[in-house]
Scaffold this active site. Structure first.
Site, PDB file in Angstrom:
ATOM      1  CG  HIS A 122      -1.956   0.976   1.329  1.00  0.00           C
ATOM      2  ND1 HIS A 122      -1.731   2.299   1.627  1.00  0.00           N
ATOM      3  CD2 HIS A 122      -3.297   0.857   1.162  1.00  0.00           C
ATOM      4  CE1 HIS A 122      -2.880   2.946   1.648  1.00  0.00           C
ATOM      5  NE2 HIS A 122      -3.848   2.110   1.358  1.00  0.00           N
ATOM      6  CD  GLN A 202      -7.046  -4.867   3.966  1.00  0.00           C
ATOM      7  OE1 GLN A 202      -7.986  -5.643   4.111  1.00  0.00           O
ATOM      8  NE2 GLN A 202      -7.231  -3.578   3.755  1.00  0.00           N
ATOM      9  CE  LYS A 225      -7.937  -0.342   6.182  1.00  0.00           C
ATOM     10  NZ  LYS A 225      -8.437  -0.172   4.802  1.00  0.00           N
ATOM     11  CB  CYS A 363      -3.837   3.164  -1.674  1.00  0.00           C
ATOM     12  SG  CYS A 363      -5.081   4.442  -1.402  1.00  0.00           S
TER      13      CYS A 363
END
Length: 404
Positions: A122, A202, A225, A363
Site C-alpha cells: 500500500h 488487512q 479495519k 492505493c
C-alpha cells in the site's frame, strides 16, 4: 455456532434499505461497519465520561483516564504484547508507519542504508520510507512477485545485505488478498539482525495476530479495519526499540518538563502521544476487539473463507474473467477484471444494483504498474456477509456483463 443472520442484526447500517432494497456491502477491505456495541461505547464515553485524561484530578477525568488505559491493556492482551507500554495510539496505520520511518529512521538510517518491501505494498508502506530516504539517502529494495502473486522469498533473502536497515511488509495484500509468510520473513531478517515492521491493516480482521509469536519489531493497524472507529490506530513496538527512538511530535502529553532552555520527555508510551488522546476511540476499539473475540477470529476466518470460495467459483464461470493473485494462501479480498469492461464502469453499475465494491488502484499504483493496469474491481468480505450477499453480488455481476 456461527449465526451470521444474528450477527448482522448488531450492525444498524446493514439493516437499512437503499433504493428500496437491502444494500450489499462488500467493501470491507476499505473500512468495516460498526456493531452496536462499538456505537454504544462511543455514545457512553461522550455522555458519561467526557473529560481530558491524565491531567485532571476530578471524577470525570479519572474515569476517562482509567477507561483509556484499560483499553490500551485490552489491545496489548489481544496482540499478546508483553507490556502495554509497547502499545502506542496513533491516527491509523499510515501515521504509525510514518512515526517509525521518521523516528526510528532518524536514529538508525544513514546514507546508503536500504529498506526492503514488496511490489504489493500500500502507498502508506511506501511513501513514508521515501520521505525518510530524502532525508538520509535511504534506498528501497523491492521483493518481486511470483506468477500467482505471492512473494519471491528466494529473491527476498538475497536482497538482505549489510546495508539493510529494515524490512517493512504487509501481512495481507489489500489488493490481492494474499497472506504473506511474515513469520518466516521475520525469522530470515532476524538472522541478519534486521528489524521488521508488519503492516497489519488487512491482517488484523482476518487472522490471529500474536506479536510475540511473530517476533515482529513493529506492527501497525487501524481500528476501522476491525469494526472499530475511524481516526484511531495502533503501533506496537518492542520496548527496547521504542526507548531508543526520539519523539515523533511535540506538544502536550509527551513532555516531562518544559522550559525555554530545554524539554525533557515523558516515559513510554506517552513520549509518542503528543496532544489530547482519543480516549473515546480507544474505548470503542476495545469494544470492537471484545466483539471479534466473542465470535472467535478462527470462526470468522472460516466463514470468510467459505464466502471467498463461493465468490471465486462463481466468477470463474464468467467469460473473460481475470483474477489478480491466485495463491491459495489468501484472505477475503479478491481483485478481478472482466474482459474489456473498465473497473470504474463495473463499480458504478454494481452500485446501481445495490452492491458496494471498490474500484481503482486501491492505493497500490506500483502493483498496478507491475500488472500493466490502471485498476481493478475489488470485492472484500467481512464477518457479517452472507451467502445471500454473494449470490446477489454474482447476479449483479452477470447482469452488468450483459450490458456490454
Amino acid at each position: 455456532m456461527y449465526n451470521v443472520k444474528e450477527i448482522r442484526q448488531q450492525f444498524p447500517l446493514l439493516n437499512r434499505l437503499v433504493s428500496g432494497k437491502p444494500y450489499i456491502y462488500m467493501d470491507n477491505a476499505a473500512t468495516t461497519q460498526k456493531p452496536q456495541s462499538v456505537l454504544d461505547a462511543i455514545t457512553e464515553s461522550y455522555s458519561c465520561y467526557n473529560a481530558n485524561i491524565h491531567r485532571g484530578v476530578h471524577y470525570l477525568s479519572r474515569m476517562a483516564t482509567e477507561r483509556h488505559e484499560q483499553a490500551r491493556q485490552r489491545i496489548a492482551t489481544y496482540l499478546n504484547a508483553a507490556d502495554s507500554s509497547s502499545i502506542l495510539f496513533v491516527r491509523g496505520t499510515t501515521e504509525a508507519i510514518n512515526l517509525v520511518a521518521s523516528s526510528y529512521g532518524k536514529e538508525h538510517f544513514s546514507p546508503g542504508s536500504e529498506l526492503i518491501l514488496s511490489t504489493a505494498e500500500h502507498h502508506s508502506n511506501i511513501v513514508p520510507w521515501q520521505l525518510a530516504g530524502e532525508q538520509v539517502g535511504l534506498k528501497l529494495r523491492v521483493i518481486p512477485l511470483l506468477e500467482d502473486g505471492s512473494l519471491d522469498l528466494a529473491t527476498y533473502e538475497k536482497l538482505i545485505s549489510p546495508q539493510t536497515a529494515m524490512v517493512a511488509i504487509a501481512g495481507i495484500s489489500n489488493v490481492l488478498g494474499i497472506v504473506n509468510p511474515v513469520k518466516q520473513m521475520i525469522e530470515i531478517a532476524h538472522r541478519h539482525k534486521v528489524p521488521v515492521l508488519v503492516d497489519a491493516a488487512q491482517m488484523i480482521a482476518h487472522s490471529r495476530v500474536d506479536v510475540q509469536d511473530l517476533d515482529c519489531d513493529f506492527l501497525a493497524f487501524s481500528a476501522h479495519k476491525i469494526y472499530g472507529p475511524n481516526g484511531l490506530g495502533v503501533l506496537y513496538g518492542k520496548k527496547e526499540l521504542l526507548e531508543t527512538m526520539p519523539p515523533y511530535q511535540g506538544g502536550g502529553e509527551m513532555i516531562a518538563k518544559v522550559s525555554f532552555d530545554k524539554t525533557t520527555y515523558n516515559e513510554l508510551p506517552y513520549k509518542f502521544e503528543a496532544g489530547t488522546p482519543d480516549y473515546v476511540g480507544s474505548v470503542a476499539l476495545s469494544a470492537a476487539l471484545d466483539f471479534v473475540e466473542e465470535l472467535g477470529i478462527e470462526s470468522i476466518a472460516r466463514h470468510e473463507a467459505e464466502l471467498s470460495h463461493q465468490i471465486i467459483e462463481g466468477l470463474e464461470q464468467i467469460k473473460g474473467i481475470r483474477f489478480l493473485g491466485t495463491s491459495r494462501e489468501r484472505a477475503g479480498v479478491i481483485s478481478f477484471l472482466i474482459g474489456d469492461i473498465h473497473h470504474y464502469d463495473m463499480g458504478m453499475l454494481l452500485d446501481q444494483q445495490g452492491v458496494a465494491v471498490r474500484t481503482g488502484h486501491h492505493c497500490a499504483q506500483p502493483l498496478m504498474d507491475y500488472f500493466g493496469l490502471s485498476g481493478t474491481v475489488r470485492v472484500s468480505v467481512g464477518l457479517y456477509n452472507t451467502e445471500e450477499d454473494v449470490q446477489a453480488f454474482l447476479k449483479a455481476i452477470k447482469r452488468t456483463v450483459t450490458m456490454f
